[in-house]
Scaffold this active site. Structure first.
Site, short mmCIF file in Angstrom:
data_model
loop_
_atom_site.label_atom_id
_atom_site.label_comp_id
_atom_site.label_asym_id
_atom_site.label_seq_id
_atom_site.Cartn_x
_atom_site.Cartn_y
_atom_site.Cartn_z
N CYS A 135 9.27 -17.80 40.62
CA CYS A 135 8.73 -17.98 39.27
C CYS A 135 7.47 -18.83 39.30
CB CYS A 135 9.78 -18.65 38.38
SG CYS A 135 11.31 -17.74 38.23
N LYS A 185 27.83 -18.11 36.84
CA LYS A 185 27.72 -16.65 36.89
C LYS A 185 26.43 -16.38 37.67
CE LYS A 185 26.75 -12.29 36.01
NZ LYS A 185 25.90 -11.64 37.02
N TRP A 232 18.87 -14.54 41.84
CA TRP A 232 19.05 -14.36 43.27
C TRP A 232 17.92 -14.93 44.12
CZ3 TRP A 232 14.64 -12.01 44.51
CH2 TRP A 232 14.04 -11.20 43.55
N SER A 275 15.29 -13.24 33.83
CA SER A 275 14.32 -12.38 33.15
C SER A 275 14.25 -12.71 31.67
CB SER A 275 14.70 -10.92 33.33
OG SER A 275 15.92 -10.63 32.64
N GLU A 313 14.74 -20.84 31.76
CA GLU A 313 13.56 -20.73 32.61
C GLU A 313 13.41 -19.26 32.94
OE1 GLU A 313 11.55 -19.78 35.49
OE2 GLU A 313 12.71 -21.07 36.83
N ALA A 369 23.82 -14.12 40.26
CA ALA A 369 23.34 -12.74 40.34
C ALA A 369 24.30 -11.92 41.18
CB ALA A 369 21.94 -12.71 40.94
N SER A 370 24.46 -10.65 40.81
CA SER A 370 25.48 -9.81 41.44
C SER A 370 25.16 -9.43 42.87
CB SER A 370 25.69 -8.54 40.60
OG SER A 370 26.25 -8.85 39.35
#
Length: 461
Positions: A268, A160, A136, A213, A234, A162-163
């Site tokens: 990151c 897919k 996200w 993560s 990553e 992030a929610s």
């Protein structure tokens, strides 16, 4: 975790989505496979035309999609607009360079004369549907830096996301559709994390890329390994920012603030550990802390806001626990360090000094506007501290001494070394890390070839 837009500045749930069921997921997998059979035969010229059109549309949509990103994950609005512009730039770069990056290679005849071939070629062919599991924090850029090269290589994408950024995810599918890409070239799967394993195991999915993560990376890598599928991972970083005596301290401190709090510190490649030579430690610490204190925290829709809310309540809780653990273990708080009152998931710009190896924050990634200061006696100790991390994504070094630069470039365990500047990603430069930061590369020619079948074509005499 529900698939929903929750405004992190207020904690208010604005919109909730139903996850796609097995039937809809299966339909999309069938469509991806069918589309790939024909899309893979399109020319680079046609793909480039479509990708340039997508860039045009994104530039037209910049303000609207920036507001969506800021609403969903709290990115300051100016940074959100800049992210959209960067994505359009990357699309154009790949549209203009992919044909050359993936051109057939012909070895020198003298090198293969004993192979029995009259001619040998190396050709880059697409793999097929690629699953992208994306985070996200840069909800547009993380996806585009996968999608642009993948589509130019002739692959098709399954996202897919992030929610907590479903509107951004759906926008991306719509963007490529409006640009004229064939239906099925790029599809968003509104599914929960638990459904990823089944999709990755499907034989129609040929490869996967994940930014996220460590636990998510391990899960995807384990399944992909079992299914023998190519992956690029990553998984974050805890980048060092090393300052030596010859550095321009005013400039280094100014850049250090930006490097730490970009995207509210949820990056990151944000510098997180500031390792300063003892001769200039006090002077740098004073300048850096003053700069962190001067930042404006507040409504991410406000043009003057430097630091917005963290993207989630859990993210703020995790960050606060890291700071509290360090303080209990003897760290000194030079600024920030306390949860503010009021709505939203805000955390103040924070600087901690006196960090030791037994503190969690020394080993774990602080995903928010929290900086840790280290004092190094000399270059050897600076390198030792910098490498004393499970991560190895990028690094920053500030020195005018060429011998020191050579030593840092040689010895720092990271996928990038940025000298007298802040780590940043660029479509022409390879991006990725080592150790627990993952493997493989995104962007540049290295990135576009990650999801290609590198094929040897041998012609007999």
């Amino acid at each position: 975790m529900p698939i929903a837009t929750v405004n992190p500045a207020t904690g208010e749930t604005l919109r909730t989505y139903e996850a796609m069921g097995e039937e809809e997921t299966e339909r999309r997998l069938q469509l991806a496979e069918a589309t790939f059979r024909t899309y893979r035969t399109t020319s680079f010229e046609e793909r480039a035309r479509l990708l340039h059109r997508a860039a045009d549309l994104l530039e037209e949509d910049r303000d609207r999609v920036a507001e969506v990103m800021t609403t969903e994950m709290g990115k300051p609005i100016g940074q959100a607009r800049a992210e959209a512009a960067k994505c359009a730039k990357a699309m154009r770069w790949y549209a203009d360079h992919a044909a050359d990056l993936l051109a057939d290679e012909e070895p020198d005849p003298s090198d293969v004369k004993d192979s029995g071939a009259s001619r040998v070629l190396v050709r880059y062919r697409p793999l097929g549907p690629v699953l992208a599991v994306m985070p996200w924090n840069f909800p547009l850029w993380q996806v585009v830096r996968f999608a642009a090269p993948a589509l130019m290589a002739g692959n098709v994408g399954l996202l897919k996301h992030a929610s907590n950024v479903p509107q951004t995810a759906l926008y991306l599918e719509d963007l490529f559709h409006r640009a004229g890409f064939p239906e099925g070239c790029f599809q968003t799967l509104l599914i929960g994390s638990a459904a990823v394993d089944d999709v990755l195991r499907d034989e129609r999915v040929r490869a996967a890329t994940l930014t996220g993560s460590e636990p998510a990376g391990r899960a995807v890598a384990a399944t992909a390994g079992e299914m023998i599928k190519k992956t690029v991972l990553e998984l974050g970083g805890s980048d060092p920012f090393v300052v030596m005596p010859s550095a321009d301290l005013d400039r280094a401190a100014e850049v250090a603030v930006t490097a730490r709090v970009q995207n509210t510190g949820q990056s990151c490649i944000a510098a997180k550990r500031f390792i300063v030579h003892t001769d200039v430690y006090d002077a740098f610490a004073e300048r850096f802390t003053r700069g962190m204190r001067a930042l404006t925290s507040g409504d991410p829709m406000d043009e003057d806001t430097d630091v917005g809310p963290l993207a989630s309540e859990q993210g703020r809780k995790d960050l606060a626990e890291l700071v509290d653990d360090a303080v209990r273990s003897g760290a000194r708080v030079l600024c920030g360090g306390e949860l503010p009152d009021g709505p939203g998931w805000y955390y103040p710009p924070t600087v901690l000094a006196g960090i030791t190896r037994d503190m969690r924050i020394h080993r774990e990634e602080a995903f928010g506007p929290v900086a840790t200061l280290y004092r190094a006696a000399d270059l050897d100790e600076a390198v030792l501290i910098a490498n004393d991390s499970p991560f190895g994504l990028s690094s920053n070094v500030w020195t005018r001494d060429e011998a020191e630069i050579g030593r840092f470039v040689r010895d720092l365990e990271a996928g990038g070394v940025f000298v007298n500047g802040m780590t940043a990603s660029h479509p022409a430069l390879p991006f990725g890390g080592v150790k627990r930061s993952g493997y493989g590369r995104e962007l540049s020619g290295h990135g576009i070839r990650e999801f290609c079948n590198i094929t040897t074509v041998w012609h007999g005499a």
